[in-house]
Design an enzyme around this catalytic site. Structure first.
Site, PDB file in Angstrom:
ATOM      1  N   GLY A 255     -22.327 -64.557 -43.223  1.00  0.00           N
ATOM      2  CA  GLY A 255     -22.246 -65.614 -44.230  1.00  0.00           C
ATOM      3  C   GLY A 255     -21.575 -66.896 -43.775  1.00  0.00           C
ATOM      4  N   GLU A 297     -20.917 -59.573 -39.131  1.00  0.00           N
ATOM      5  CA  GLU A 297     -22.383 -59.573 -38.987  1.00  0.00           C
ATOM      6  C   GLU A 297     -22.969 -60.971 -39.171  1.00  0.00           C
ATOM      7  OE1 GLU A 297     -23.202 -55.289 -41.181  1.00  0.00           O
ATOM      8  OE2 GLU A 297     -23.412 -57.165 -42.280  1.00  0.00           O
ATOM      9  N   GLY A 299     -25.475 -63.992 -38.879  1.00  0.00           N
ATOM     10  CA  GLY A 299     -26.894 -64.215 -38.562  1.00  0.00           C
ATOM     11  C   GLY A 299     -27.120 -65.702 -38.389  1.00  0.00           C
ATOM     12  N   CYS A 368     -51.184 -75.603 -49.907  1.00  0.00           N
ATOM     13  CA  CYS A 368     -51.771 -76.116 -51.138  1.00  0.00           C
ATOM     14  C   CYS A 368     -50.834 -75.825 -52.317  1.00  0.00           C
ATOM     15  CB  CYS A 368     -53.132 -75.458 -51.330  1.00  0.00           C
ATOM     16  SG  CYS A 368     -54.142 -76.375 -52.449  1.00  0.00           S
ATOM     17  N   GLU A 369     -49.673 -76.449 -52.289  1.00  0.00           N
ATOM     18  CA  GLU A 369     -48.626 -76.281 -53.312  1.00  0.00           C
ATOM     19  C   GLU A 369     -47.875 -77.594 -53.406  1.00  0.00           C
ATOM     20  OE1 GLU A 369     -47.456 -73.578 -55.077  1.00  0.00           O
ATOM     21  OE2 GLU A 369     -48.924 -72.205 -54.231  1.00  0.00           O
TER      22      GLU A 369
HETATM   23  N1  PLP Z   1     -24.985 -58.854 -43.438  1.00  0.00           N
HETATM   24  C1  PLP Z   1     -25.609 -58.623 -44.591  1.00  0.00           C
HETATM   25  C2  PLP Z   1     -25.404 -57.333 -45.254  1.00  0.00           C
HETATM   26  C3  PLP Z   1     -26.452 -59.580 -45.167  1.00  0.00           C
HETATM   27  O1  PLP Z   1     -27.071 -59.329 -46.315  1.00  0.00           O
HETATM   28  C4  PLP Z   1     -26.628 -60.818 -44.489  1.00  0.00           C
HETATM   29  C5  PLP Z   1     -27.494 -61.869 -45.038  1.00  0.00           C
HETATM   30  O2  PLP Z   1     -27.970 -61.866 -46.122  1.00  0.00           O
HETATM   31  C6  PLP Z   1     -25.970 -61.019 -43.274  1.00  0.00           C
HETATM   32  C7  PLP Z   1     -25.143 -60.028 -42.781  1.00  0.00           C
HETATM   33  C8  PLP Z   1     -26.131 -62.285 -42.500  1.00  0.00           C
HETATM   34  O3  PLP Z   1     -25.709 -63.393 -43.226  1.00  0.00           O
HETATM   35  P1  PLP Z   1     -25.694 -64.813 -42.549  1.00  0.00           P
HETATM   36  O4  PLP Z   1     -27.000 -65.016 -41.897  1.00  0.00           O
HETATM   37  O5  PLP Z   1     -25.460 -65.767 -43.672  1.00  0.00           O
HETATM   38  O6  PLP Z   1     -24.567 -64.823 -41.549  1.00  0.00           O
END
Ligand code: PLP
Length: 443
Positions: A255, A297, A299, A368-369
């Site tokens: 997040g 975690e 992303g 097409c939106e």
């Molecule tokens: N971990 C969990 C359980 C998630 O649901 C998400 C994204 O929805 C992430 C990690 C990665 O979040 P982000 O990409 O915002 O770091």
């Protein structure tokens, strides 16, 4: 707009060369367009490695182990998994598909964590047979299946218990009430976590290693993490007494916020790590617990800013005194975020980065939106047909959410690093559509 203002708009990994072209990690984006066409997704691998390293370095002075698990959902590819395997990070997968690709890439199985609110029996079976590192257990149905499968395969599986902590953070706010209303995890407030712990304890081959909570996305403050750590460690103390529960691992999810436009001012990544470590140290002491391992975690914060989308400018529609629409050869099919949740982006003309002939335009996708708009109101040098528009920070939840809406083939994905480029995912073609199709002549 003068040169300086344009430079400010570029991302930290970008430069402009003598041809006035946008350069990413030593590669001229217009050369990439000539070689691979558009729409094209470009990933700066040096930047991805830098982000990973920032997290890893920041956790170095923690007194117990830490793990940075890249959340694959942001963007996955065979080649990315191969690169990540060498970067000594863990991997978070949320489906049998991501798990399959990671295994194909030779990603070390013991570093794979499996998430999801409705993992299927087959997906869990594969995860257990492959003996991956851990399953983040989400619900009672899943405990039953994992119990059955671990017994069947005579295999012990480590699990983290996913908690819905009643804390949700988004950008600058966190909310501590009402957010129990989530499809993910065991609800903390109503006692579901206790029931899950008891059920897992009674299973012979499920080994609970700790807790997991993910509180939101694009978070710019640390207080949401601090609140959830406070809540979970206080509970861990209670559960230690009642169930002999050991919090060996605390996973606080992802997040961490990134910069999409000039309006975004995310914290340095090490500030998040520092705040998380300090909160864990403080709460562990307060609750007389041993320091747990900290897992995160990320992303978006690993791949988001590293991704740039390149499009070719096509038709234009000027409505006097209202707006000028400039259409590009991609849109919601390769980046659903603006249409899905009004996400904002910025960019430049990659072939004419610094020019003074600017005008305010809006960038339309080709689906097409009416809602297929990539950017409302951006100032660019007057775009003309065949110009190349670069949209920044499209690396997370762009390609990974891409669809074939309107039967638009998905873009190619190119990696760049220190002046070299590599085709990581080929461009889809209309011929590829036929692979899954059946003619009624076969009926
Ligand atoms: N971990 C969990 C359980 C998630 O649901 C998400 C994204 O929805 C992430 C990690 C990665 O979040 P982000 O990409 O915002 O770091």
């Amino acid at each position: 707009m003068n040169k300086d203002n344009y430079s400010k708009r570029l991302m930290s990994n970008m430069e402009i060369n003598t041809h006035n072209h946008l350069v990413i990690d030593g590669v001229d984006t217009i050369d990439l367009v000539d070689k691979y066409g558009t729409p094209l997704n470009v990933y700066d691998i040096s930047l991805i490695k830098e982000k990973i390293n920032t997290f890893k370095e920041a956790f170095k002075n923690y007194e117990n182990k830490t793990q940075v698990a890249y959340a694959s959902k942001a963007f996955s590819s065979l080649a990315l998994y191969e690169i990540l395997a060498k970067e000594d990070v863990s991997l978070d997968v949320v489906s049998g598909g991501e798990l399959f690709l990671a295994i194909q890439a030779g990603f070390p199985k013991e570093r794979i964590h499996f998430h999801g609110n409705n993992k299927s029996y087959d997906e869990l079976n594969t995860a257990i047979q492959e003996n991956i590192g851990c399953i983040v257990i989400d619900n009672f149905y899943e405990i039953d299946m994992v119990e059955e499968l671990t017994n069947k395969h005579h295999q012990v599986m480590d699990v983290l218990i996913r908690v819905a902590p009643g804390v949700e953070a988004h950008t600058h706010e966190y909310i501590t009430t009402g957010q129990a209303d989530s499809k993910f995890g065991f609800d903390l407030a109503s006692g579901q976590v206790e029931k899950a712990i008891a059920k897992i304890k009674s299973a012979d081959n499920i080994n609970s290693i700790g807790l997991h909570a993910h509180i939101g996305s694009q978070i710019f403050e640390v207080d949401g993490y601090q609140v959830v750590i406070e809540k979970l460690l206080a509970k861990a103390k209670e559960w230690k007494k009642t169930f002999g529960f050991n919090l060996d691992v605390l996973n606080v999810g992802g997040g961490f916020g990134i910069r999409y436009t000039e309006a975004d001012t995310p914290l340095p990544l090490d500030d998040y790590a520092e705040a998380i470590m300090n909160a864990v140290r403080k709460q562990a002491k307060l609750n007389e617990l041993a320091l747990p391992e900290i897992w995160i975690e990320p992303g978006r914060s690993i791949v988001g800013e590293a991704g740039t989308s390149l499009y070719t400018v096509g038709s234009q529609k000027n409505i006097p005194a209202i707006r000028k629409y400039v259409s590009v050869d991609g849109g919601m099919a390769d980046n659903i975020r603006p249409a899905l949740y009004q996400a904002e982006y910025t960019g430049v003309l990659a072939n004419r980065v610094n020019e003074n002939s600017e005008e305010k335009v809006s960038i339309a996708g080709k689906a097409c939106e009416s809602g297929d708009m990539l950017i409302w109101d951006i100032t660019l040098p007057q775009p003309t047909q065949k110009d190349v528009l670069a949209i920044f920070s499209t690396g997370a939840y762009g390609y990974s959410m891409a669809s074939n809406y309107n039967r638009l083939p998905r873009p190619a994905v190119v990696f760049v690093e220190k002046g070299k480029d590599f085709l990581a995912i080929k461009r889809e073609t209309v011929q590829d559509f036929l692979k899954l199709e059946n003619s009624i002549e076969n009926w």
